[in-house]
Design a protein around this motif. Structure first.
Motif, PDB file in Angstrom:
ATOM      1  N   ASP A  33       0.815  -1.225   0.000  1.00 51.94           N
ATOM      2  CA  ASP A  33       0.000   0.000   0.000  1.00 51.94           C
ATOM      3  C   ASP A  33       0.838   1.260   0.000  1.00 51.94           C
ATOM      4  N   TYR A  34       2.105   1.130   0.263  1.00 50.71           N
ATOM      5  CA  TYR A  34       2.917   2.337   0.446  1.00 50.71           C
ATOM      6  C   TYR A  34       4.074   2.452  -0.532  1.00 50.71           C
ATOM      7  N   VAL A  35       3.951   1.738  -1.638  1.00 50.12           N
ATOM      8  CA  VAL A  35       4.910   1.917  -2.741  1.00 50.12           C
ATOM      9  C   VAL A  35       4.111   2.196  -3.988  1.00 50.12           C
ATOM     10  N   SER A  36       4.626   3.034  -4.827  1.00 49.69           N
ATOM     11  CA  SER A  36       3.957   3.214  -6.111  1.00 49.69           C
ATOM     12  C   SER A  36       4.946   3.550  -7.206  1.00 49.69           C
TER      13      SER A  36
ATOM     14  N   MET B 135       6.529   5.296   1.063  1.00 50.98           N
ATOM     15  CA  MET B 135       6.178   5.989   2.303  1.00 50.98           C
ATOM     16  C   MET B 135       6.455   5.063   3.484  1.00 50.98           C
TER      17      MET B 135
END
Lengths: 465, 384, 338
Positions: free
Chosen positions: A15-18, A44
């Protein structure tokens, strides 16, 4: 070739990498004028350990790492010049500890200014920190990392001077304590009385390491606060006026502004200062002392105290001042950028004249604003120009004006504050060569693979040796 | 796209993410996803990028645009003059996507269901009045007020209980109301926020025609979303009625002394629905009601009134569930905030909030500590 | 083109020298007073040109129709004697500069003039104004320009005031109710002194309020409160209307306290003193004024001028005296919310 995306996901969770186009688009820009540079990933993290792993990964794979707070420096310091991994610090936004009697607060590396302000107001109403006029989303760590200034800067120096300790992840991934916290359980000093290692990180824009914790000194917050404005039409007298006010040791923030709009400000220079007190008596005493210190200018008709209109006062008393951000919409275009060099106070007149002439030359809306630092030992003078983001020509003219400011700064013996990459290069070129060598040695040792916010303070960038 | 000429004015400063005093983040999507792209500033910049062909339409862009709960925290806190149009801009962007047919399947399904069945539950219209069966609530035949219930109140299990409680309370208090039952059409507010303007206008015209035929002059809505549609958008479509939210009617009843509930020694907190509070400025009526119940102690959450933290049900999410679950989903964050106050009940004035928060209470496993009740559900048991 | 109508013979034959003898800021006997005024009219130097603090009072003290303060101001400007710091004068010249942002409401033969004080836009609600509203004007284009007397600058008055009159003429109105005391003073007193034609009848808003209150007599509930009145400098230019203060107070059942600094002996708010002269004079005047209010039991301080109110409002509030504008006081008397 390692699958960096997968490795980052293992560290922070999916959920915290893009690496999606939307995040890459947004994080390749800031609200200022620098052209975009795309990152490859945005992550993040939530803990220092995760950051360590990210930095170690980056070292192994030779991928740049660019830490960011809210990206509000406006000079492109968090734009990934060479791609890589943008580390959005803002999940690490906790307030960890407040020591009331020792007056310091310990927060994480992504804690926003507004959060600490609100927390202190509710829980420690007699304490406050030096909050800048940037939007409250700006982070405390990033602000000290760029030597920002705030409400308490006139009294106590740059916001970085008010740091009481750091925890950092170095460029090679070690977690390191900087300051008294390295030896004592308390965070009351960033260096003294031991060798001051904070200078290895403060002012380096993340090029030597990432701040995971920062302790800031807190100062007394009084229950009453007021603002006065002393107006003069003669910029040459401003340095003396500042000298007198700072001599009284009675003022909080001292800000001098000069701008053509609204009309009532045209052609004048406004020395505004704030006073605080716990009683009416205290406040009135300070007011009287400061008013009197400027008597000779009143007598000679060189300056006078203007009545602050009732609608203006609450705007000026806000912390942070929302009106500072509203400069961005002066041209109905959502943009402003400023060069805010640090200068000796006696250079105010030159700067005030220069910002006006540049605005005339390039047909721009401007505001000139000086903030006194450390009892007048120096001042930040902002050459601020508002631009319309949808007007390419206006943006180009603004860039040219700011380029001229960069040249001008060195001529008057000033120093760049939160310099753009170009200004960093100019500074490195012009500075004492042994100083430069020392900086190079530090950078090479703390970041041997050159992955920490590369392009910044970097030997060898853009033809510089 | 509408508002295209002001999109570039966003400074991405982030004031829109916060409460008034910067106590905490108050944008539900930013709070959950934490990427800047899911904040109002992110949306503004991405919409502009999409219109300028700098980025292409994608699942993620749709998620970014359709997860917005339209809670209007950004409208409340943005420091610029165009702040009042922020939610309108996000809806306009959705309209663009809807017109191009590039929308998430959940949105498409919702719109299809409303369009075909007249409600998102795929239930026949004939079932719409079932919730009132056996109650003292009459069918509308020219009473002083039309009690407009809406889809959630008519078909959702939890919503129906609330509709019944509110309706019965109004009747008991002597208010002359009637309901349309199966004649009622969807108010269309959520259809509109999802960008389907054509369908919204169709539904609105249906309602307006029927109301006029029946001689309706005054409407009490159960749902703040209907209140919003009837107050803001129906007048321009020819539907000018006197519209009230039921809490406003209840407040005047309490003031007149028409309702005298018995003592109730309980600690409660009140959750401001976005479409009653920020969108329509009604913060005090529900509080006046609660303060009129003897023995009841109202403890405010830190984030209240114009700083209320959205339950996440708005902007169509109640039906599309794009804003999804997870421990940082807005409804779960909100009930944790409620729990912190020490309250035993979180009082709501909107059936969507009720369901969202109840689901969150279950997900947080705090059913023993916190109950979600509508205002009417607190008052009715305490009337003679 | 416009010049001051001043007759030095009137000074020469003056039996009292009241203008300077009564001055609250200079200690001058009758003979000196007459001498200095004649000297000034002849373009000679005088200590009066240095020491006058621009309180406007001598315009009232002179009962012989001459204009001592306007003369002092003219001669100061000629001699380059500044009262205020240059930057303050510049600021006010900019503030009064017509900006094309004026607002004209629905014009009737009788209109309200707000100058460009936005406070009035909020105040003129309710029954007191229901007949005349929405007939009003707002903006620098209708500014009375009196304030520049404080800055020893009559040139700008002579330049701008005629243009303001033109703007009024274009509206074709017959009567202008001046919501700011200064506007009335300008149109009824200053303009004629300079031979500037005023194409309408100026009405002081006190007179308007008094008449309106009498019409609404049955709605008045006596307020039974003790108030002090803060008389503004500009009231000296319209001293013939000063009696309305007592008239209104009596009508609405308010006890206007008798105090030392009232009527001809009133003290100004000191706002200009602070801008022009620094801390001490303003502080002294304000302290004496407020102490006087407190000593005589004032519960409210009634303001005529919004500038006085922003200068003194907080200060009186700190001494437990509620600041209120005359318009709001009148609203209270007929049961309306301020």
């Amino acid at each position: 070739m390692a699958d960096v995306g997968k490795l980052l996901t293992d560290i922070v969770g999916k959920d915290y990498v893009s690496s999606e186009p939307e995040e890459l688009y947004f994080y390749s820009r800031d609200p200022g004028l620098m052209p975009p540079h795309k990152p490859d990933y945005v992550v993040m993290p939530d803990t220092a350990e995760q950051i360590q792993e990210i930095v170690r990964l980056a070292n192994r794979e030779k991928i740049p790492v660019v830490p960011m707070g809210a990206g509000l420096a406006l000079t492109g310091l968090v734009i990934p010049l060479k791609g890589g991994i943008v580390v959005d610090m803002k999940r690490m936004n906790r307030i960890l500890y407040v020591n009331e009697i020792g007056r310091y607060a310990l927060v994480e590396g992504g804690t926003p200014q507004g959060l600490l302000k609100s927390y202190l107001e509710k829980n420690y109403p007699r304490l406050r920190h030096s909050i800048p006029d940037a939007p409250p989303t700006a982070t405390i760590a990033a602000n000290v990392l760029i030597h920002g200034q705030g409400r308490l800067t006139q009294q106590y120096g740059f916001n970085s001077d008010m740091v009481a300790g750091l925890e950092v992840v170095t460029g090679t991934g070690e977690l390191c304590k900087i300051g008294s916290c390295a030896l004592s359980g308390d965070w009351f000093s960033k260096g003294a009385p031991m060798p001051d290692l904070s200078g290895l990180f403060l002012g380096w824009f993340g090029a030597t390491g990432i701040i995971t914790k920062v302790a800031v000194k807190l100062y007394p917050r009084k229950s009453l606060r007021d603002v006065e404005i002393f107006v003069t039409d003669n910029e040459d007298l401003v340095p003396e006026m500042v000298y007198e006010i700072t001599h009284t040791e009675m003022a909080e923030d001292i800000l001098i502004f000069t701008q053509p709009l609204p009309m009532m400000f045209k052609d004048n220079h406004h020395v505004s200062f704030y006073i605080t007190g716990d009683t009416d008596e205290e406040l009135e005493f300070k007011r009287k002392i400061i008013w009197h210190c400027l008597d000779r200018f009143i007598k000679s008709k060189d300056g006078g105290f203007m009545g602050v209109p009732p609608v203006m006062k609450p705007v000026l008393l806000e912390s942070p001042q929302r009106s500072a951000s509203r400069l961005a919409d002066v041209k109905k275009g959502g943009g402003f950028e400023y060069s805010g060099p640090i200068i000796m106070v006696d250079k105010y007149p030159d700067c005030a004249r220069k910002v006006k002439s540049l605005a005339e030359k390039y047909d721009l809306a401007y505001s000139g604003m000086g903030r006194v630092i450390d009892a007048g030992h120096c001042m930040m003078f902002a050459f601020a120009f508002a631009f319309n983001r949808a007007d390419e020509d206006m943006m180009a003219r603004t860039r040219k004006a700011l380029e001229e400011v960069s040249d001008f700064v060195l001529k008057i013996g000033g120093l760049y504050w939160k310099p753009t990459v170009d200004e960093q290069r100019m500074a490195l070129e012009k500075m004492d060569s042994n100083t430069r060598r020392l900086m190079k040695m530090i950078k090479n040792n703390l970041d041997p693979n050159g992955i920490m916010n590369p392009g910044n303070w970097e030997p060898g960038t853009r033809g510089w040796n | 796209m509408k508002y295209e000429e002001i999109i570039h004015r966003c400074f991405r400063c982030g004031y829109c993410k916060f409460t008034s005093d910067y106590f905490d983040f108050n944008c539900p999507t930013y709070r959950k996803y934490r990427f800047e792209t899911y904040s109002p500033g992110g949306r503004m910049w991405l919409i502009r990028a999409w219109l300028n062909n700098e980025i292409e339409n994608s699942d993620r862009l749709q998620e970014i645009l359709f997860s917005c709960a339209t809670c209007a925290n950004c409208v409340e806190h943005c420091v610029f003059k165009f702040s009042e149009d922020l939610v309108n801009i996000f809806i306009a962007a959705r309209e663009e996507l809807v017109n191009k047919g590039i929308i998430p399947p959940e949105v498409r399904d919702y719109l299809k269901n409303v369009s075909i069945s007249g409600n998102p539950y795929k239930q026949p219209a004939s079932e719409r009045g079932r919730w009132a069966e056996g109650s003292i609530i009459q069918s509308y035949e020219g009473q002083e007020y039309l009690f407009y219930v809406g889809c959630v109140g008519s078909y959702d299990e939890r919503g129906r209980k609330i509709a019944r409680a509110v309706g019965e309370l109004l009747v008991k208090a002597g208010v002359s109301i009637g309901v349309l039952g199966e004649r009622e059409a969807c108010d269309g507010n959520e259809v509109r926020t999802l960008g389907e303007m054509g369908l919204f206008e169709f539904l609105a015209e249906q309602n307006i025609t029927l109301f006029k035929e029946l001689g309706v002059r005054k409407i009490i809505t159960l749902d703040p979303h209907a209140f919003n549609a009837f107050t803001k958008y129906y007048p321009d479509l020819g539907g000018k009625f006197q519209v009230y939210h039921y809490t406003q009617i209840l407040e005047s009843l309490f003031k007149k002394g028409a309702l005298k509930p018995s003592e109730y020694n309980v600690k409660v907190t009140y959750h401001d629905p976005c479409y009653l509070g920020r969108h329509n400025g009604e913060y005090e009526a529900p509080r006046e009601i609660l303060n009129s119940i003897p023995g009841l102690e109202l403890i405010e959450m830190e984030q209240n009134r114009e700083n209320s933290f959205c339950c996440g049900g708005g902007g169509g999410n109640f039906f599309t569930d794009i804003l999804g679950g997870g421990s940082d989903s807005p409804n779960r964050v909100r009930v944790r905030q409620a729990l912190e106050t020490g309250a035993e009940i979180i009082v709501v004035a909107c059936p969507l909030c009720a369901k969202m928060l109840e689901d969150a209470v279950k997900a947080e496993e705090i059913e023993d500590s916190l109950e979600v009740l509508d205002l009417a559900e607190i008052i009715i048991p305490r009337l003679p | 083109m416009y010049s001051l109508r001043f007759d030095s013979d009137i000074c020469r034959t003056c039996p009292s020298g009241a203008c300077l003898v009564k001055c609250q800021y200079m200690d001058v006997d009758k003979e000196t007073a007459k001498e200095e005024m004649v000297k000034i009219s002849q373009g000679k130097d005088s200590f009066v040109l240095e020491q006058c603090v621009t309180c406007y009072a001598c315009e009232e003290y002179c009962k012989r129709g001459n204009h001592p303060f306007y003369l002092i101001t003219e001669k100061r400007e000629e001699k380059g004697i500044l009262t205020s710091p240059r930057a303050i004068t510049k600021q006010w010249i900019n503030i009064g500069h017509p900006q094309g942002k004026y607002i004209i409401g629905g014009i009737k033969p009788r209109i309200l003039s707000f100058g460009f004080m936005p406070e009035f836009l909020k105040m003129v609600k309710g029954r007191l104004f229901e007949d005349i509203m929405p007939s009003f004007i707002f903006g620098q284009e209708f500014f009375c320009n009196v304030v520049y007397l404080h800055f020893a600058n009559t040139s700008i008055i002579k330049e701008r005031l005629p243009m303001v009159m033109e703007n009024f003429k274009r509206l074709g109105v017959e009567e202008v109710v001046c919501m700011h005391d200064e506007c009335y003073g300008s149109f009824a007193h200053l303009a004629p002194a300079y031979g500037i034609e005023v194409p309408f009848k100026p009405i002081h808003y006190f007179e308007y309020l008094y008449k309106r209150l009498k019409e609404l007599r049955t709605e008045i509930r006596p307020l039974k409160i003790k108030v002090a009145y803060q008389r503004p400098c500009s009231s000296r230019l319209s001293s013939d209307k000063h009696h309305f203060v007592r008239d209104i107070m009596e009508l609405i059942g308010v006890d206007l306290i008798e105090r030392e600094y009232q009527d001809e002996n009133a003290l100004c708010c000191g706002g200009i003193f602070a801008m022009c002269y620094g801390y001490d004079l303003a502080h002294d005047v304000q302290t004496r004024n407020i102490n006087d209010m407190v000593a005589h039991g004032a519960e409210y301080c009634v303001f005529n001028c919004p500038a006085c109110q922003s200068t003194l409002g907080e200060k009186v509030a700190k001494r437990d005296i509620k600041p209120i504008h005359m318009i709001d006081l009148c609203k209270m008397a007929i049961g309306e919310q301020p």
